[in-house]
Write an enzyme that holds these catalytic residues in place. Structure first.
Site, PDB file in Angstrom:
ATOM      1  N   ARG A  77       0.835  -1.218   0.000  1.00 35.73           N
ATOM      2  CA  ARG A  77       0.000   0.000   0.000  1.00 35.73           C
ATOM      3  C   ARG A  77       0.869   1.267   0.000  1.00 35.73           C
ATOM      4  O   ARG A  77       0.589   2.204  -0.772  1.00 35.73           O
ATOM      5  CB  ARG A  77      -0.934   0.015   1.220  1.00 35.73           C
ATOM      6  N   ILE A 104      -8.010   6.018   1.224  1.00 33.38           N
ATOM      7  CA  ILE A 104      -7.352   6.729   2.319  1.00 33.38           C
ATOM      8  C   ILE A 104      -5.878   6.874   1.952  1.00 33.38           C
ATOM      9  O   ILE A 104      -5.208   5.874   1.676  1.00 33.38           O
ATOM     10  CB  ILE A 104      -7.482   5.935   3.632  1.00 33.38           C
ATOM     11  N   THR A 120     -14.360  16.372   0.340  1.00 34.67           N
ATOM     12  CA  THR A 120     -15.781  16.616   0.576  1.00 34.67           C
ATOM     13  C   THR A 120     -16.411  15.306   1.010  1.00 34.67           C
ATOM     14  O   THR A 120     -16.134  14.251   0.454  1.00 34.67           O
ATOM     15  CB  THR A 120     -16.506  17.175  -0.665  1.00 34.67           C
ATOM     16  N   HIS A 121     -17.222  15.390   2.080  1.00 35.92           N
ATOM     17  CA  HIS A 121     -17.841  14.177   2.648  1.00 35.92           C
ATOM     18  C   HIS A 121     -19.350  14.404   2.748  1.00 35.92           C
ATOM     19  O   HIS A 121     -19.790  15.467   3.221  1.00 35.92           O
ATOM     20  CB  HIS A 121     -17.236  13.888   4.024  1.00 35.92           C
ATOM     21  N   ASP A 153      -6.560  14.717   7.195  1.00 38.40           N
ATOM     22  CA  ASP A 153      -5.418  14.429   8.089  1.00 38.40           C
ATOM     23  C   ASP A 153      -5.186  12.914   8.055  1.00 38.40           C
ATOM     24  O   ASP A 153      -5.669  12.222   7.166  1.00 38.40           O
ATOM     25  CB  ASP A 153      -5.683  14.965   9.504  1.00 38.40           C
ATOM     26  N   GLY A 155      -6.391  10.654   9.741  1.00 36.36           N
ATOM     27  CA  GLY A 155      -7.529   9.814  10.136  1.00 36.36           C
ATOM     28  C   GLY A 155      -8.490   9.622   8.968  1.00 36.36           C
ATOM     29  O   GLY A 155      -8.185   9.964   7.828  1.00 36.36           O
ATOM     30  N   ASP A 157     -11.743  10.959   7.461  1.00 34.99           N
ATOM     31  CA  ASP A 157     -12.713  12.068   7.491  1.00 34.99           C
ATOM     32  C   ASP A 157     -12.654  12.840   8.810  1.00 34.99           C
ATOM     33  O   ASP A 157     -13.685  13.290   9.331  1.00 34.99           O
ATOM     34  CB  ASP A 157     -14.130  11.524   7.260  1.00 34.99           C
TER      35      ASP A 157
HETATM   36  C1  GRF Z   1     -19.710  12.572  -3.093  1.00 34.87           C
HETATM   37  O1  GRF Z   1     -20.916  12.629  -2.370  1.00 34.87           O
HETATM   38  C2  GRF Z   1     -18.553  12.486  -2.141  1.00 34.87           C
HETATM   39  O2  GRF Z   1     -18.733  13.231  -0.952  1.00 34.87           O
HETATM   40  C3  GRF Z   1     -18.540  11.022  -1.827  1.00 34.87           C
HETATM   41  O3  GRF Z   1     -18.775  10.384  -3.068  1.00 34.87           O
HETATM   42  C4  GRF Z   1     -19.576  11.260  -3.862  1.00 34.87           C
HETATM   43  C5  GRF Z   1     -18.852  11.448  -5.167  1.00 34.87           C
HETATM   44  O4  GRF Z   1     -19.745  11.972  -6.099  1.00 34.87           O
HETATM   45  N1  GRF Z   1     -17.275  10.610  -1.248  1.00 34.87           N
HETATM   46  P1  GRF Z   1     -19.176  12.449  -7.545  1.00 34.87           P
HETATM   47  O5  GRF Z   1     -18.222  11.361  -8.018  1.00 34.87           O
HETATM   48  O6  GRF Z   1     -18.480  13.749  -7.344  1.00 34.87           O
HETATM   49  O7  GRF Z   1     -20.406  12.583  -8.393  1.00 34.87           O
END
Ligand code: GRF
Length: 212
Positions: A77, A104, A120-121, A153, A155, A157
């Site tokens: 990895r 990750i 983005t989560h 970071d 971790g 998310d």
């Molecule tokens: C997003 O909601 C992101 O937060 C999550 O997977 C989705 C990806 O959507 N990890 P896209 O590939 O940008 O349409």
């Protein structure tokens, strides 16, 4: 004759990482195309952990260089992590954005890009981290969930939060309908945050992110 300062300094170089449909990437591509240098961002490359995804096709349609590193192509990895970091570094980015990138990253990647790697989560962290944030929030019965843009970071998310947006859970929502509504909010929030970080700069103090 003193040259007038540039109306817009050189846009920040940004590499975007994807793993799937790439609609968040597309929102960033559209913002660059529609807002021009005033947005303050130039996407210089798109990377992925798997080939043949719509996110890479979106990048190709935009004429951008792409690269793919599959974990299974590496014995260990950390070898994958280093290869990914080197591919990103080759484009000399000021910011790296995970837009649905489902891996990750490890020590080598964070050594190079920690503090300038944004994710983005699709949940209101610290609630519901990990690969199934939408499903887990729905299963828990929350009435409000949302999306979070944060620095990555070491971790899962767990890095300093930059911005969040709430999204109401509607009766009859399933994972797909809820996730699509969250993605509407995500795409707006990510475009806003990446632009502000690029134009205005930022400071990270502990868990706090300060944007002037
Ligand atoms: C997003 O909601 C992101 O937060 C999550 O997977 C989705 C990806 O959507 N990890 P896209 O590939 O940008 O349409």
């Amino acid at each position: 004759m003193v040259a007038a300062p540039p109306e817009h300094p050189t846009p920040a170089r940004v590499v975007v990482l994807v793993s799937g449909s790439g609609t968040n990437l597309q929102a960033l591509l559209d913002a660059v195309a529609e807002r021009g240098p005033a947005y303050g961002v130039q996407i210089v490359a798109v990377g992925a952990d798997r080939p043949g995804i719509e996110g890479l096709r979106r990048a190709e349609r935009a004429g951008l260089p792409t690269f793919v590193h599959r974990v299974r192509d590496y014995d260990e990895r950390p070898d994958w992590d280093l290869a990914l970091a080197e591919s990103v570094a080759a484009f000399d980015p000021e910011l790296v954005v995970s837009a649905g990138f489902m891996k990750i990253v490890g020590a080598d990647f964070l050594a190079k890009f920690g503090g300038r790697f944004v994710n983005t989560h699709p949940a209101l962290l610290p609630s519901f981290p990990g690969a199934h944030g939408v499903r887990d929030a729905l299963a828990h019965g929350v009435k409000v969930t949302g999306c979070t843009v944060h620095f990555v970071d070491d971790g899962v998310d767990s890095g300093p939060i930059i911005a969040q947006e709430p999204v109401e859970v509607l009766p009859g929502d399933d994972e797909a309908t809820l996730h699509e509504r969250i993605k509407d909010a995500e795409r707006r929030l990510l475009v806003e945050v990446v632009g502000r970080l690029a134009r205005d700069g930022y400071r990270i103090e502990g868990r706090k992110v300060l944007i002037p």
